[in-house]
Design an enzyme around this catalytic site. Structure first.
Site, PDB file in Angstrom:
ATOM      1  N   ASP A   9     -29.877 -20.770  -2.509  1.00 36.88           N
ATOM      2  CA  ASP A   9     -29.286 -20.372  -1.235  1.00 36.88           C
ATOM      3  C   ASP A   9     -29.630 -18.895  -1.017  1.00 36.88           C
ATOM      4  O   ASP A   9     -29.796 -18.136  -1.977  1.00 36.88           O
ATOM      5  CB  ASP A   9     -27.776 -20.586  -1.298  1.00 36.88           C
ATOM      6  CG  ASP A   9     -27.083 -20.025  -0.079  1.00 36.88           C
ATOM      7  OD1 ASP A   9     -27.348 -20.531   1.022  1.00 36.88           O
ATOM      8  OD2 ASP A   9     -26.295 -19.074  -0.237  1.00 36.88           O
ATOM      9  N   TYR A  11     -28.247 -16.447   1.903  1.00 35.83           N
ATOM     10  CA  TYR A  11     -27.182 -15.523   2.316  1.00 35.83           C
ATOM     11  C   TYR A  11     -25.966 -15.652   1.405  1.00 35.83           C
ATOM     12  O   TYR A  11     -25.337 -16.697   1.326  1.00 35.83           O
ATOM     13  CB  TYR A  11     -26.772 -15.809   3.760  1.00 35.83           C
ATOM     14  CG  TYR A  11     -27.881 -15.629   4.756  1.00 35.83           C
ATOM     15  CD1 TYR A  11     -28.250 -14.364   5.211  1.00 35.83           C
ATOM     16  CD2 TYR A  11     -28.576 -16.733   5.252  1.00 35.83           C
ATOM     17  CE1 TYR A  11     -29.273 -14.199   6.134  1.00 35.83           C
ATOM     18  CE2 TYR A  11     -29.596 -16.579   6.181  1.00 35.83           C
ATOM     19  CZ  TYR A  11     -29.946 -15.313   6.620  1.00 35.83           C
ATOM     20  OH  TYR A  11     -30.958 -15.157   7.536  1.00 35.83           O
ATOM     21  N   SER A 117     -32.342 -22.462   2.881  1.00 34.25           N
ATOM     22  CA  SER A 117     -31.393 -21.733   3.723  1.00 34.25           C
ATOM     23  C   SER A 117     -31.182 -22.351   5.087  1.00 34.25           C
ATOM     24  O   SER A 117     -32.044 -23.066   5.613  1.00 34.25           O
ATOM     25  CB  SER A 117     -31.908 -20.296   3.905  1.00 34.25           C
ATOM     26  OG  SER A 117     -31.085 -19.547   4.750  1.00 34.25           O
TER      27      SER A 117
END
Length: 223
Positions: A9, A11, A117
């Site tokens: 991932d 963020y 993402s």
């Protein structure tokens, strides 16, 4: 352990979105930290709503809409130029301190690694290049390919398709419990990056395979 396919991932896991507090301070002063936090929380809330409604929009648009809400909620006035500068900065956020060394260690082991993402491919690429992480990672995978957002089951199937990986060989590394639960539901192995000891895991859904405080622990764990 044999080399695996690692889905990172972006963020909150590789990249720190709360680092926006620094540029936000120019317009928000001592409210910058609260504004950065609300912006991020609203960004996620809007992505969940859009996925549930089937009303997809690029994550860059979701990010802009969340900024508008956060500014209004906290009572901060910003010009169009100031907002444009903030949104541009959002694609140049820094990595967490341990990330480059952690990815280098995992690359030496031979794991196949990809950024995975909600962001657009363009924004992911800019973030990885700016943070100096691209050299460790294969082609990024964006959920835009299925016009939805995490944790829609289709996004995990998309990752498997794009990387030619079987679910049982994939590890998701994420700081977001909803992402960990979604990947676990898809049959993936999961590592929850609990960046703050004050954040509990959700009290339902499949538990993470492992829990770490940051990515520096991962190479020894699955090396």
């Amino acid at each position: 352990m044999k080399p695996a396919t690692l889905a990172f991932d972006v963020y909150g896991t590789l990249i720190n979105p709360l680092a926006m507090a620094a540029p936000l301070a120019e317009i928000a002063g001592d409210k910058a930290g609260a504004l950065a936090k609300l912006w991020r929380e609203t960004q996620l809330a809007y992505s969940f709503r859009r996925a549930a409604m089937g009303a997809y929009a690029p994550f860059s648009q979701v990010t802009e809409e969340a900024l508008d809400y956060a500014l209004d909620a906290i009572g901060i006035q910003a010009t169009s130029a100031e907002k444009a500068a903030l949104l541009a900065q959002y694609t140049r956020l820094p990595a967490f301190d341990e990330v480059p060394e952690a990815l280098a260690a995992l690359a030496k082991i031979g794991h196949k690694m990809h950024a995975f993402s909600n962001g657009t491919l363009e924004d992911i690429g800019t973030l990885m290049d700016t943070a100096g992480l691209s050299t460790f990672l294969g082609d990024p995978v964006s959920v835009a390919g299925v016009q939805s957002f995490k944790p829609d089951p289709r996004v995990y199937a998309l990752f498997e398709e794009k990387t030619a990986a079987e679910a049982r060989s994939v590890w998701l590394l994420s700081s977001n419990p909803f992402d960990i639960i979604g990947a676990g539901q898809a049959g993936w192995n999961t590592i929850w990056v609990q960046r703050s000891p004050e954040i509990p895991f959700d009290p339902w859904g499949k538990r993470p395979t492992h829990i770490v405080s940051d990515l520096s622990e991962v190479a020894a764990l699955i090396g």
